[in-house]
Design an enzyme around this catalytic site. Structure first.
Site, short mmCIF file in Angstrom:
data_model
loop_
_atom_site.label_atom_id
_atom_site.label_comp_id
_atom_site.label_asym_id
_atom_site.label_seq_id
_atom_site.Cartn_x
_atom_site.Cartn_y
_atom_site.Cartn_z
N GLY A 172 23.01 -70.08 -14.33
CA GLY A 172 22.37 -71.33 -14.73
C GLY A 172 22.68 -72.46 -13.78
O GLY A 172 23.84 -72.79 -13.54
N GLN A 231 17.17 -53.61 -15.74
CA GLN A 231 17.32 -54.37 -16.98
C GLN A 231 16.28 -53.94 -18.00
O GLN A 231 15.10 -53.81 -17.69
CB GLN A 231 17.20 -55.87 -16.74
CG GLN A 231 17.57 -56.68 -18.00
CD GLN A 231 17.36 -58.16 -17.86
OE1 GLN A 231 16.24 -58.62 -17.71
NE2 GLN A 231 18.44 -58.92 -17.91
N LYS A 248 23.12 -59.53 -20.64
CA LYS A 248 22.80 -60.88 -20.15
C LYS A 248 22.27 -61.68 -21.33
O LYS A 248 21.34 -61.25 -22.02
CB LYS A 248 21.77 -60.84 -19.03
CG LYS A 248 21.54 -62.20 -18.37
CD LYS A 248 20.63 -62.09 -17.14
CE LYS A 248 20.57 -63.41 -16.39
NZ LYS A 248 19.95 -64.50 -17.14
N SER A 269 11.35 -61.96 -14.14
CA SER A 269 10.05 -61.36 -14.41
C SER A 269 9.00 -61.86 -13.42
O SER A 269 8.87 -63.06 -13.19
CB SER A 269 9.62 -61.69 -15.85
OG SER A 269 8.38 -61.11 -16.15
N CYS A 315 16.37 -63.67 -22.78
CA CYS A 315 15.04 -64.17 -22.43
C CYS A 315 14.51 -65.08 -23.55
O CYS A 315 14.46 -64.68 -24.71
CB CYS A 315 14.06 -63.02 -22.18
SG CYS A 315 12.40 -63.59 -21.74
#
Length: 336
Positions: free
Chosen positions: A215, A84, A153, A32, A114
């Site tokens: 990650g 997305q 995701k 974002s 998120c």
């Protein structure tokens, strides 16, 4: 740098996501406020065959708009690309997916990871880890609406007491998800602590669809360690590309050739920062200048005077001001 031959052979082959074939096992994560058209163009220069993602789009808000938001802008030659979406309403998500495909998305990705409050309070993002029936409905409805692969995701779970990723991932596959990307942290962790890749490894053992590890991928070495631990079908880079759009390409190059990439010099990184600044100005005007401040700060690291330069870049008001600062830093590195 050595990885097992069987794993190396797999990672050098294309990634198949249902009907779509991607000639790279390295993906650029949706971020974002970051992965707009300008940023993706820089990433793609060094990783032309890698999948990139738009910033996430709110499906409900999209349904109320007369005009598509700039978040969904896709360049005519920008492939492979995914859009997305996030929401908790299957009907709105399906409508948004149809619009995404019309814009050129080769896959539709559903955000179920998120951790930000303003997203989870709306029932989206990682809140779906606590609402698996809703998550299933989202995947099923989007699958019925579009004829491109639908991906997910997500994270390990809501917190350490609710790590449910193995069952959750299995249910997403049963619902029809064509690929799943897993960030090795819980929602409660946010971006703190270490990503626990071992949970991704357990998911990989149980699923037949591609599993992408995410990650703590900040370098080529990180990516290779992650792939060895998880045996995943690929890696997705996120924060490691902030101020360093070269990373996806570096990993992709090694996986395809087995050779070490050529790393950019400080001056090449600063020149890239200038191009990023110019691109944001041309694309968004003064708003792009404001957004560029954080990007320039990310580029300014790892060299003498970087801290002072970051501070100055955080206050620029024009392209010219930014160029002057970055050119001064380039000259300093040459002189030293």
């Amino acid at each position: 740098m050595i990885i097992p031959s069987t794993l190396a052979q797999k990672l050098a082959t294309p990634l198949k996501i249902a009907s779509v074939t991607i000639n790279s096992r390295v993906l650029q994560s949706p971020l974002s406020g970051v992965t707009d058209l300008v940023f993706r163009r820089l990433v793609r220069r060094y990783a032309p065959e890698s999948m990139t993602y738009t910033e996430m789009v709110n499906a409900t808000e999209l349904s109320q708009m007369k005009k598509l938001p700039r978040l969904m802008d896709i360049a005519p030659d920008e492939q492979p690309i995914s859009i997305q979406l996030f929401d908790c309403r299957p009907d709105f998500m399906a409508q948004a997916a149809i619009k995404a495909v019309k814009e050129g998305a080769q896959t539709v990705d559903i955000n179920m990871g998120c951790p930000v409050n303003k997203i989870t309070k709306r029932g989206g993002g990682s809140k779906l880890l606590r609402e698996p029936e809703v998550a299933i409905a989202l995947v099923q409805e989007v699958k019925r609406a579009v004829d491109v692969p639908v991906t997910v995701k997500t994270r390990l779970g809501w917190n350490d007491q609710e790590i449910n990723i193995i069952e959750f991932a299995q249910r997403m596959e049963e619902a029809g998800a064509d690929m799943i990307t897993i960030h090795g942290r819980t929602r409660e962790q946010g971006y703190t602590g270490k990503a626990r890749w071992e949970f991704i490894a357990e998911v990989k053992k149980r699923l037949t669809i591609p599993v992408i590890a995410n990650g703590d991928i900040f370098s080529l070495e990180d990516a290779l360690r992650c792939l060895q631990v998880t045996q995943a079908d690929g890696v997705m880079c996120s924060r490691g590309t902030l101020g360093y759009p070269f990373l996806v390409g570096e990993i992709d190059y090694f996986l395809k050739t087995g050779e070490m990439p050529t790393y950019p010099t400080i001056n090449q990184r600063l020149e890239c920062a200038k191009e990023h600044l110019q691109g944001l100005w041309e694309y968004k005007g003064y708003r792009g200048i404001l957004q560029s401040r954080k990007h320039l700060a990310w580029y300014c690291k790892g060299f003498e005077g970087a801290s002072e330069l970051r501070d100055k870049c955080s206050r620029i008001e024009s392209v010219e001001e930014g160029f002057d600062l970055l050119d001064s830093a380039k000259q300093l590195t040459i002189d030293n």
